[in-house]
Design a protein around this motif. Structure first.
Motif, PDB file in Angstrom:
ATOM      1  N   ARG A  86       5.744 -39.129 144.535  1.00 28.38           N
ATOM      2  CA  ARG A  86       6.742 -39.670 143.745  1.00 28.38           C
ATOM      3  C   ARG A  86       6.705 -41.229 143.448  1.00 28.38           C
ATOM      4  O   ARG A  86       7.075 -41.766 142.447  1.00 28.38           O
ATOM      5  CB  ARG A  86       7.727 -39.318 144.810  1.00 28.38           C
ATOM      6  N   ALA A  87       5.938 -41.753 144.559  1.00 26.18           N
ATOM      7  CA  ALA A  87       5.739 -43.155 144.507  1.00 26.18           C
ATOM      8  C   ALA A  87       4.690 -43.461 143.279  1.00 26.18           C
ATOM      9  O   ALA A  87       5.076 -44.279 142.489  1.00 26.18           O
ATOM     10  CB  ALA A  87       5.113 -43.836 145.676  1.00 26.18           C
ATOM     11  N   GLU A  88       3.572 -42.666 142.941  1.00 29.47           N
ATOM     12  CA  GLU A  88       2.810 -42.872 141.881  1.00 29.47           C
ATOM     13  C   GLU A  88       3.505 -42.642 140.520  1.00 29.47           C
ATOM     14  O   GLU A  88       3.124 -43.242 139.684  1.00 29.47           O
ATOM     15  CB  GLU A  88       1.805 -41.873 141.843  1.00 29.47           C
ATOM     16  N   TRP A  89       4.580 -41.682 140.349  1.00 35.15           N
ATOM     17  CA  TRP A  89       5.301 -41.442 139.268  1.00 35.15           C
ATOM     18  C   TRP A  89       6.454 -42.512 139.149  1.00 35.15           C
ATOM     19  O   TRP A  89       7.162 -42.269 138.073  1.00 35.15           O
ATOM     20  CB  TRP A  89       5.836 -40.092 139.198  1.00 35.15           C
ATOM     21  N   GLY A  90       6.728 -43.099 139.981  1.00 29.99           N
ATOM     22  CA  GLY A  90       8.137 -44.045 139.977  1.00 29.99           C
ATOM     23  C   GLY A  90       9.356 -43.281 140.140  1.00 29.99           C
ATOM     24  O   GLY A  90      10.389 -43.681 139.749  1.00 29.99           O
ATOM     25  N   LEU A  91       9.317 -42.186 140.807  1.00 31.74           N
ATOM     26  CA  LEU A  91      10.308 -41.331 140.939  1.00 31.74           C
ATOM     27  C   LEU A  91      11.106 -41.551 142.504  1.00 31.74           C
ATOM     28  O   LEU A  91      10.351 -41.713 143.384  1.00 31.74           O
ATOM     29  CB  LEU A  91       9.980 -39.793 141.163  1.00 31.74           C
ATOM     30  N   VAL A  92      12.427 -41.988 142.349  1.00 31.77           N
ATOM     31  CA  VAL A  92      13.268 -42.262 143.446  1.00 31.77           C
ATOM     32  C   VAL A  92      14.070 -41.466 143.721  1.00 31.77           C
ATOM     33  O   VAL A  92      14.873 -41.006 142.609  1.00 31.77           O
ATOM     34  CB  VAL A  92      13.926 -43.732 143.192  1.00 31.77           C
ATOM     35  N   VAL A  93      14.088 -40.841 144.824  1.00 31.21           N
ATOM     36  CA  VAL A  93      14.995 -39.706 145.212  1.00 31.21           C
ATOM     37  C   VAL A  93      16.355 -40.507 145.723  1.00 31.21           C
ATOM     38  O   VAL A  93      16.183 -41.092 146.949  1.00 31.21           O
ATOM     39  CB  VAL A  93      14.324 -38.850 146.241  1.00 31.21           C
ATOM     40  N   SER A  94      17.459 -40.161 145.190  1.00 35.73           N
ATOM     41  CA  SER A  94      18.743 -41.003 145.658  1.00 35.73           C
ATOM     42  C   SER A  94      18.918 -40.745 147.390  1.00 35.73           C
ATOM     43  O   SER A  94      19.003 -39.341 147.690  1.00 35.73           O
ATOM     44  CB  SER A  94      19.820 -40.535 145.045  1.00 35.73           C
ATOM     45  N   GLY A  95      19.173 -41.630 148.061  1.00 36.01           N
ATOM     46  CA  GLY A  95      19.604 -41.818 149.401  1.00 36.01           C
ATOM     47  C   GLY A  95      18.302 -41.607 150.149  1.00 36.01           C
ATOM     48  O   GLY A  95      18.441 -41.509 151.634  1.00 36.01           O
TER      49      GLY A  95
END
Length: 104
Positions: free
Chosen positions: A92-101
């Protein structure tokens, strides 16, 4: 047994001569059937019996383990769960994906 055809398909290990495809036929997260096509054979669709939503198997396994006085499953040890979560976090960090909350 899931196979409905004769001869059974996909019984040999994959190699450069073997070609296999599979398809989940509905919701990828909880498919009720799947289709296989292998080595030039016709497609074969399988619809296994599904009991519950899957958590029932986890609950039964947890009950067996706790009943035996164990706090961890040898099928899915705690460390494996932590390793998978660490890998997911890194991806997720590599992809720039942020999971809400989640505060990532």
């Amino acid at each position: 047994m899931l196979s409905t055809g004769d001869p059974p398909i996909c019984r040999t290990p994959p190699s450069s001569q073997n070609e296999r495809t599979h398809r989940l036929n509905e919701r990828w997260w909880a498919p009720s059937s799947f289709t296989l096509q292998c080595d030039g054979h016709a497609e074969e669709t399988f619809t296994p019996e599904v009991v519950g939503n899957g958590y029932n198997y986890e609950a039964a396994e947890a009950g067996r383990r706790l009943g035996a006085g164990l706090l961890e499953s040898d099928k899915l040890p705690h460390q494996l769960t932590l390793d998978v979560m660490q890998s997911m976090h890194a991806l997720r960090a590599e992809w720039g994906l942020v999971v809400s909350g989640r505060g990532e």
